[in-house]
Design a protein around this motif. Structure first.
Motif, PDB file in Angstrom:
ATOM      1  N   ALA A 101       0.815  -1.227   0.000  1.00  0.00           N
ATOM      2  CA  ALA A 101       0.000   0.000   0.000  1.00  0.00           C
ATOM      3  C   ALA A 101       0.845   1.271   0.000  1.00  0.00           C
ATOM      4  N   VAL A 102       2.099   1.175  -0.434  1.00  0.00           N
ATOM      5  CA  VAL A 102       2.956   2.354  -0.534  1.00  0.00           C
ATOM      6  C   VAL A 102       3.559   2.388  -1.929  1.00  0.00           C
ATOM      7  N   ASP A 103       3.387   3.511  -2.615  1.00  0.00           N
ATOM      8  CA  ASP A 103       3.930   3.661  -3.961  1.00  0.00           C
ATOM      9  C   ASP A 103       5.201   4.503  -3.985  1.00  0.00           C
ATOM     10  N   LEU A 104       5.305   5.429  -3.039  1.00  0.00           N
ATOM     11  CA  LEU A 104       6.461   6.322  -2.992  1.00  0.00           C
ATOM     12  C   LEU A 104       6.897   6.537  -1.544  1.00  0.00           C
ATOM     13  N   SER A 136      -1.473   2.036   8.311  1.00  0.00           N
ATOM     14  CA  SER A 136      -0.791   0.829   8.796  1.00  0.00           C
ATOM     15  C   SER A 136       0.602   0.723   8.190  1.00  0.00           C
ATOM     16  N   ALA A 137       0.701   1.023   6.898  1.00  0.00           N
ATOM     17  CA  ALA A 137       2.000   0.983   6.212  1.00  0.00           C
ATOM     18  C   ALA A 137       2.947   2.027   6.797  1.00  0.00           C
ATOM     19  N   ARG A 138       2.422   3.181   7.164  1.00  0.00           N
ATOM     20  CA  ARG A 138       3.252   4.233   7.773  1.00  0.00           C
ATOM     21  C   ARG A 138       3.903   3.703   9.048  1.00  0.00           C
ATOM     22  N   LYS A 145       4.944  10.602   8.431  1.00  0.00           N
ATOM     23  CA  LYS A 145       3.652  11.018   7.899  1.00  0.00           C
ATOM     24  C   LYS A 145       3.228  10.144   6.727  1.00  0.00           C
ATOM     25  N   ALA A 146       1.938  10.238   6.419  1.00  0.00           N
ATOM     26  CA  ALA A 146       1.386   9.543   5.265  1.00  0.00           C
ATOM     27  C   ALA A 146       0.677  10.564   4.382  1.00  0.00           C
TER      28      ALA A 146
END
Length: 187
Positions: A101-104, A136-138, A145-146
């Motif tokens: 769930a993270v692209d960058l 959650s990914a953060r 931060k997200a």
């Protein structure tokens, strides 16, 4: 390019040889400083050229439909370039699959970010669940931060959740506004 930097280093060395002959050891030291200066200057020039190429590529993306027509990975790359225009640095794109769930990943104002990019159409609003996955990914990646970026929009429940956890949101209108304002002022 590496070849251009090498060319300038050789020219500098050739120009430095008379300095060594005239000034001896002092000339040698001056020559070393000249070579270091050329290397640093070459890297800075290359960085500026790359930034201009990025801007030229961004100028071609003027509408939401042009962004929709891109593949997801290319869209994420463009979002990274747009974020660079508003002072995000050290932007790294994740692999196309298995990104959790993270692209960058990026930084801004001394804080680290996880960024999710979704090119949802206007009718597909971002859900609270989407934001919870990013939050959650953060935590998993231990970032400060997200930021969630979409071509769509956010419902009130998403805004409420984002405010509760301190998440930043950029919708399609804001993304295009950032892009258009910064590419027009750079021209």
């Amino acid at each position: 390019k590496k070849g251009q930097t090498g060319f300038f280093i050789w020219i500098t060395i050739i120009l430095a040889i008379p300095l060594i002959g005239i000034f001896g050891f002092t000339g040698f030291i001056l020559s070393i400083f000249m070579i270091i200066f050329v290397i640093i200057l070459g890297k800075q020039v290359k960085q500026k050229i790359d930034e201009l190429k990025d801007l030229r590529h961004l100028e071609k993306v003027n509408t939401r439909n042009e962004l929709y027509d891109m593949g997801s990975y290319e869209f994420e790359s463009i979002v990274g370039k747009i974020l660079k225009l508003i002072d995000f640095i050290n932007i790294k794109q994740t692999k196309a699959t298995g990104d959790m769930a993270v692209d960058l990943f990026a930084e801004k104002d001394g804080e680290s970010y996880v960024i999710e990019c979704k090119k949802y159409d206007v009718m597909h609003k971002v859900s609270r669940r989407d934001l919870m996955l990013l939050e959650s990914a953060r935590h998993y990646f231990k970032k400060d931060k997200a930021l969630f970026v979409t071509l769509s929009c956010f419902p009130r429940t998403a805004f409420k959740y984002a405010k509760e956890v301190g998440m930043e949101l950029i919708d399609g209108n804001q993304l295009l506004k950032i892009h258009n304002k910064n590419t027009e002022s750079a021209i």
